[in-house]
Design a protein around this motif. Sequence first.
Motif, PDB file in Angstrom:
ATOM      1  N   MET A 176      27.099   0.557  49.969  1.00 24.27           N
ATOM      2  CA  MET A 176      27.405  -0.659  49.257  1.00 24.27           C
ATOM      3  C   MET A 176      28.924  -0.833  49.221  1.00 24.27           C
ATOM      4  O   MET A 176      29.667   0.133  49.190  1.00 24.27           O
ATOM      5  CB  MET A 176      26.849  -0.597  47.834  1.00 24.27           C
ATOM      6  CG  MET A 176      27.002  -1.891  47.127  1.00 24.27           C
ATOM      7  SD  MET A 176      26.199  -2.094  45.507  1.00 24.27           S
ATOM      8  CE  MET A 176      25.089  -0.765  45.337  1.00 24.27           C
ATOM      9  N   PHE A 177      29.374  -2.096  49.233  1.00 25.45           N
ATOM     10  CA  PHE A 177      30.797  -2.383  49.149  1.00 25.45           C
ATOM     11  C   PHE A 177      31.014  -3.621  48.290  1.00 25.45           C
ATOM     12  O   PHE A 177      30.075  -4.356  47.973  1.00 25.45           O
ATOM     13  CB  PHE A 177      31.424  -2.545  50.537  1.00 25.45           C
ATOM     14  CG  PHE A 177      30.988  -3.790  51.265  1.00 25.45           C
ATOM     15  CD1 PHE A 177      31.799  -4.910  51.269  1.00 25.45           C
ATOM     16  CD2 PHE A 177      29.785  -3.836  51.945  1.00 25.45           C
ATOM     17  CE1 PHE A 177      31.409  -6.058  51.935  1.00 25.45           C
ATOM     18  CE2 PHE A 177      29.388  -4.969  52.617  1.00 25.45           C
ATOM     19  CZ  PHE A 177      30.201  -6.082  52.608  1.00 25.45           C
ATOM     20  N   VAL A 178      32.263  -3.834  47.931  1.00 25.70           N
ATOM     21  CA  VAL A 178      32.635  -4.934  47.050  1.00 25.70           C
ATOM     22  C   VAL A 178      33.402  -5.985  47.849  1.00 25.70           C
ATOM     23  O   VAL A 178      34.274  -5.640  48.647  1.00 25.70           O
ATOM     24  CB  VAL A 178      33.512  -4.422  45.881  1.00 25.70           C
ATOM     25  CG1 VAL A 178      33.886  -5.562  44.948  1.00 25.70           C
ATOM     26  CG2 VAL A 178      32.802  -3.307  45.128  1.00 25.70           C
ATOM     27  N   ARG A 179      33.075  -7.225  47.617  1.00 21.06           N
ATOM     28  CA  ARG A 179      33.787  -8.350  48.223  1.00 21.06           C
ATOM     29  C   ARG A 179      34.536  -9.068  47.100  1.00 21.06           C
ATOM     30  O   ARG A 179      33.937  -9.479  46.106  1.00 21.06           O
ATOM     31  CB  ARG A 179      32.808  -9.298  48.903  1.00 21.06           C
ATOM     32  CG  ARG A 179      33.456 -10.496  49.567  1.00 21.06           C
ATOM     33  CD  ARG A 179      34.203 -10.110  50.811  1.00 21.06           C
ATOM     34  NE  ARG A 179      34.559 -11.310  51.560  1.00 21.06           N
ATOM     35  CZ  ARG A 179      35.151 -11.297  52.728  1.00 21.06           C
ATOM     36  NH1 ARG A 179      35.461 -10.148  53.297  1.00 21.06           N
ATOM     37  NH2 ARG A 179      35.434 -12.410  53.338  1.00 21.06           N
ATOM     38  N   ILE A 180      35.845  -9.186  47.267  1.00 22.38           N
ATOM     39  CA  ILE A 180      36.697  -9.856  46.285  1.00 22.38           C
ATOM     40  C   ILE A 180      37.286 -11.087  46.955  1.00 22.38           C
ATOM     41  O   ILE A 180      37.853 -10.983  48.047  1.00 22.38           O
ATOM     42  CB  ILE A 180      37.838  -8.931  45.817  1.00 22.38           C
ATOM     43  CG1 ILE A 180      37.276  -7.628  45.255  1.00 22.38           C
ATOM     44  CG2 ILE A 180      38.729  -9.648  44.806  1.00 22.38           C
ATOM     45  CD1 ILE A 180      38.325  -6.535  45.094  1.00 22.38           C
ATOM     46  N   VAL A 181      37.117 -12.229  46.311  1.00 22.89           N
ATOM     47  CA  VAL A 181      37.663 -13.469  46.855  1.00 22.89           C
ATOM     48  C   VAL A 181      38.541 -14.109  45.783  1.00 22.89           C
ATOM     49  O   VAL A 181      38.105 -14.309  44.648  1.00 22.89           O
ATOM     50  CB  VAL A 181      36.555 -14.452  47.277  1.00 22.89           C
ATOM     51  CG1 VAL A 181      37.154 -15.743  47.821  1.00 22.89           C
ATOM     52  CG2 VAL A 181      35.631 -13.808  48.316  1.00 22.89           C
TER      53      VAL A 181
END
Length: 98
Positions: free
Chosen positions: A1-6
């Motif tokens: 799992m990974f995190v997407r930051i926008v």
Amino acid sequence: MFVRIVKMSFHEEKIPDFLENFESVKDKIRNAEGNRFLELYQDKNDKCIFFTYSYWETEEDLENYRQSELFNTVWNFTKKLFNAKPEAWSVDKLVSLK
């Protein structure tokens, strides 16, 4: 799992439009295949700056979402409201304390 930051920055008068649209699509985004978490943040010092944090099972899941009709509809609406180029990062969570 990974995190997407926008990171997104909006024209001040367009913030209500963004928030209204986000409210209408947030559950659809959260329920996209592979999405495990979604939050929206607003900067404390500059109310025009927002961040989304989303957790994705795989990069393929994020890419599938980014190729979906839902994403295209959301992004085509949202990008017209920006006052600066958005920025995005995909990061691996190394430590999480509760």
